[in-house]
Scaffold this motif. Sequence first.
Motif, PDB file in Angstrom:
ATOM      1  N   GLY A  96     -24.330  13.545  -3.546  1.00  0.00           N
ATOM      2  CA  GLY A  96     -23.126  13.793  -4.295  1.00  0.00           C
ATOM      3  C   GLY A  96     -23.340  13.765  -5.382  1.00  0.00           C
ATOM      4  N   PHE A  97     -22.313  13.438  -6.461  1.00  0.00           N
ATOM      5  CA  PHE A  97     -22.145  12.821  -7.704  1.00  0.00           C
ATOM      6  C   PHE A  97     -22.908  11.479  -7.867  1.00  0.00           C
ATOM      7  CE2 PHE A  97     -20.701  10.467 -12.103  1.00  0.00           C
ATOM      8  CZ  PHE A  97     -21.442  12.075 -12.145  1.00  0.00           C
ATOM      9  N   ILE A  98     -24.784  11.419  -9.182  1.00  0.00           N
ATOM     10  CA  ILE A  98     -24.593   9.673  -9.314  1.00  0.00           C
ATOM     11  C   ILE A  98     -24.610   9.855 -10.054  1.00  0.00           C
ATOM     12  CG2 ILE A  98     -26.973   8.390  -9.144  1.00  0.00           C
ATOM     13  CD1 ILE A  98     -24.965   8.977  -5.791  1.00  0.00           C
ATOM     14  N   ALA A  99     -23.851   8.049 -11.241  1.00  0.00           N
ATOM     15  CA  ALA A  99     -24.382   8.235 -12.735  1.00  0.00           C
ATOM     16  C   ALA A  99     -25.573   7.862 -12.714  1.00  0.00           C
ATOM     17  CB  ALA A  99     -22.879   6.540 -12.859  1.00  0.00           C
ATOM     18  N   THR A 100     -26.083   8.412 -13.824  1.00  0.00           N
ATOM     19  CA  THR A 100     -26.732   8.494 -14.409  1.00  0.00           C
ATOM     20  C   THR A 100     -27.563   6.931 -14.314  1.00  0.00           C
ATOM     21  OG1 THR A 100     -26.567   9.389 -16.526  1.00  0.00           O
ATOM     22  CG2 THR A 100     -28.388   8.626 -17.057  1.00  0.00           C
ATOM     23  N   GLU A 101     -27.238   5.508 -14.973  1.00  0.00           N
ATOM     24  CA  GLU A 101     -27.438   4.515 -14.889  1.00  0.00           C
ATOM     25  C   GLU A 101     -27.791   4.168 -13.349  1.00  0.00           C
ATOM     26  OE1 GLU A 101     -23.484   3.327 -14.010  1.00  0.00           O
ATOM     27  OE2 GLU A 101     -24.388   5.279 -16.412  1.00  0.00           O
ATOM     28  N   LEU A 145     -29.008   6.383 -11.566  1.00  0.00           N
ATOM     29  CA  LEU A 145     -30.415   7.179 -10.596  1.00  0.00           C
ATOM     30  C   LEU A 145     -31.855   6.838 -10.423  1.00  0.00           C
ATOM     31  CD1 LEU A 145     -30.661  10.521  -9.486  1.00  0.00           C
ATOM     32  CD2 LEU A 145     -31.481  10.859 -12.152  1.00  0.00           C
ATOM     33  N   PRO A 146     -32.236   6.108 -11.464  1.00  0.00           N
ATOM     34  CA  PRO A 146     -33.679   5.574 -11.027  1.00  0.00           C
ATOM     35  C   PRO A 146     -33.268   4.757 -10.057  1.00  0.00           C
ATOM     36  CG  PRO A 146     -33.008   4.577 -12.942  1.00  0.00           C
ATOM     37  CD  PRO A 146     -32.108   5.089 -12.569  1.00  0.00           C
ATOM     38  N   TYR A 147     -32.567   4.115  -9.417  1.00  0.00           N
ATOM     39  CA  TYR A 147     -32.652   2.742  -8.529  1.00  0.00           C
ATOM     40  C   TYR A 147     -32.640   4.048  -6.817  1.00  0.00           C
ATOM     41  CZ  TYR A 147     -31.125  -0.765 -11.554  1.00  0.00           C
ATOM     42  OH  TYR A 147     -30.651  -1.250 -12.097  1.00  0.00           O
ATOM     43  N   LEU A 148     -31.741   4.835  -7.659  1.00  0.00           N
ATOM     44  CA  LEU A 148     -31.218   6.033  -5.590  1.00  0.00           C
ATOM     45  C   LEU A 148     -33.696   6.476  -5.423  1.00  0.00           C
ATOM     46  CD1 LEU A 148     -30.191   7.535  -3.799  1.00  0.00           C
ATOM     47  CD2 LEU A 148     -29.504   8.883  -5.561  1.00  0.00           C
ATOM     48  N   LYS A 149     -33.560   6.922  -6.969  1.00  0.00           N
ATOM     49  CA  LYS A 149     -35.554   7.682  -6.648  1.00  0.00           C
ATOM     50  C   LYS A 149     -36.286   6.278  -6.043  1.00  0.00           C
ATOM     51  CE  LYS A 149     -35.613  11.397 -10.238  1.00  0.00           C
ATOM     52  NZ  LYS A 149     -36.225  11.752 -10.931  1.00  0.00           N
ATOM     53  N   ALA A 150     -36.271   5.031  -6.713  1.00  0.00           N
ATOM     54  CA  ALA A 150     -37.353   4.116  -6.178  1.00  0.00           C
ATOM     55  C   ALA A 150     -37.576   3.899  -4.944  1.00  0.00           C
ATOM     56  CB  ALA A 150     -36.716   2.470  -6.855  1.00  0.00           C
ATOM     57  N   ALA A 185     -32.746  15.649  -8.648  1.00  0.00           N
ATOM     58  CA  ALA A 185     -30.693  15.405  -9.260  1.00  0.00           C
ATOM     59  C   ALA A 185     -30.825  17.462 -10.774  1.00  0.00           C
ATOM     60  CB  ALA A 185     -32.034  14.391 -10.483  1.00  0.00           C
ATOM     61  N   VAL A 186     -29.255  17.224 -10.394  1.00  0.00           N
ATOM     62  CA  VAL A 186     -29.118  18.293 -11.213  1.00  0.00           C
ATOM     63  C   VAL A 186     -28.365  17.839 -11.858  1.00  0.00           C
ATOM     64  CG1 VAL A 186     -28.021  20.437 -11.065  1.00  0.00           C
ATOM     65  CG2 VAL A 186     -29.561  20.498  -9.511  1.00  0.00           C
ATOM     66  N   PRO A 187     -28.467  18.179 -13.975  1.00  0.00           N
ATOM     67  CA  PRO A 187     -27.418  17.129 -14.075  1.00  0.00           C
ATOM     68  C   PRO A 187     -25.844  18.064 -14.103  1.00  0.00           C
ATOM     69  CG  PRO A 187     -29.570  18.491 -15.563  1.00  0.00           C
ATOM     70  CD  PRO A 187     -29.312  18.540 -13.719  1.00  0.00           C
ATOM     71  N   TYR A 243     -26.155  15.252  -9.871  1.00  0.00           N
ATOM     72  CA  TYR A 243     -25.622  15.863  -7.855  1.00  0.00           C
ATOM     73  C   TYR A 243     -26.951  15.604  -7.831  1.00  0.00           C
ATOM     74  CZ  TYR A 243     -20.395  17.271  -9.397  1.00  0.00           C
ATOM     75  OH  TYR A 243     -19.263  17.085  -9.872  1.00  0.00           O
ATOM     76  N   CYS A 244     -27.032  15.254  -7.036  1.00  0.00           N
ATOM     77  CA  CYS A 244     -28.292  14.833  -5.690  1.00  0.00           C
ATOM     78  C   CYS A 244     -28.209  14.969  -4.797  1.00  0.00           C
ATOM     79  CB  CYS A 244     -29.083  13.181  -5.968  1.00  0.00           C
ATOM     80  SG  CYS A 244     -28.780  12.503  -7.751  1.00  0.00           S
ATOM     81  N   SER A 245     -30.095  15.469  -4.087  1.00  0.00           N
ATOM     82  CA  SER A 245     -29.716  15.671  -2.987  1.00  0.00           C
ATOM     83  C   SER A 245     -31.122  15.076  -1.993  1.00  0.00           C
ATOM     84  CB  SER A 245     -29.447  17.391  -2.711  1.00  0.00           C
ATOM     85  OG  SER A 245     -30.774  17.840  -3.094  1.00  0.00           O
ATOM     86  N   LEU A 246     -31.772  14.839  -1.277  1.00  0.00           N
ATOM     87  CA  LEU A 246     -32.795  14.860  -0.704  1.00  0.00           C
ATOM     88  C   LEU A 246     -33.260  15.358  -0.161  1.00  0.00           C
ATOM     89  CD1 LEU A 246     -34.919  12.333  -0.197  1.00  0.00           C
ATOM     90  CD2 LEU A 246     -33.422  11.908   1.992  1.00  0.00           C
ATOM     91  N   VAL A 247     -34.529  16.439  -0.814  1.00  0.00           N
ATOM     92  CA  VAL A 247     -35.037  17.568  -0.236  1.00  0.00           C
ATOM     93  C   VAL A 247     -36.689  17.382   0.404  1.00  0.00           C
ATOM     94  CG1 VAL A 247     -36.167  19.870  -0.782  1.00  0.00           C
ATOM     95  CG2 VAL A 247     -33.721  18.115  -2.299  1.00  0.00           C
TER      96      VAL A 247
END
Length: 74
Positions: A39-44, A46-51, A5-7, A17-21
Amino acid sequence: MFIHAVPDNRGKKDGYYCSLVESRRVNGISKHETVLSFGFIATERLPYLKAAFNRGDPEAILEREKRSQEKRKE
């Protein structure tokens, strides 16, 4: 694999801006390869994407990410 995740520093948007690496070693050297760009992911969100993409208990990961975001806001 992990979520990179890059702010977003350019605009007034609050997100990343997020990517799966995927990490791997080639001849003893660490390499990262982007598997999927989200692409762009809202801050709120991001935890769901990481989980969703981490190993282990998704609920525990989600709680840990939410707590770390709350600490950053303070």
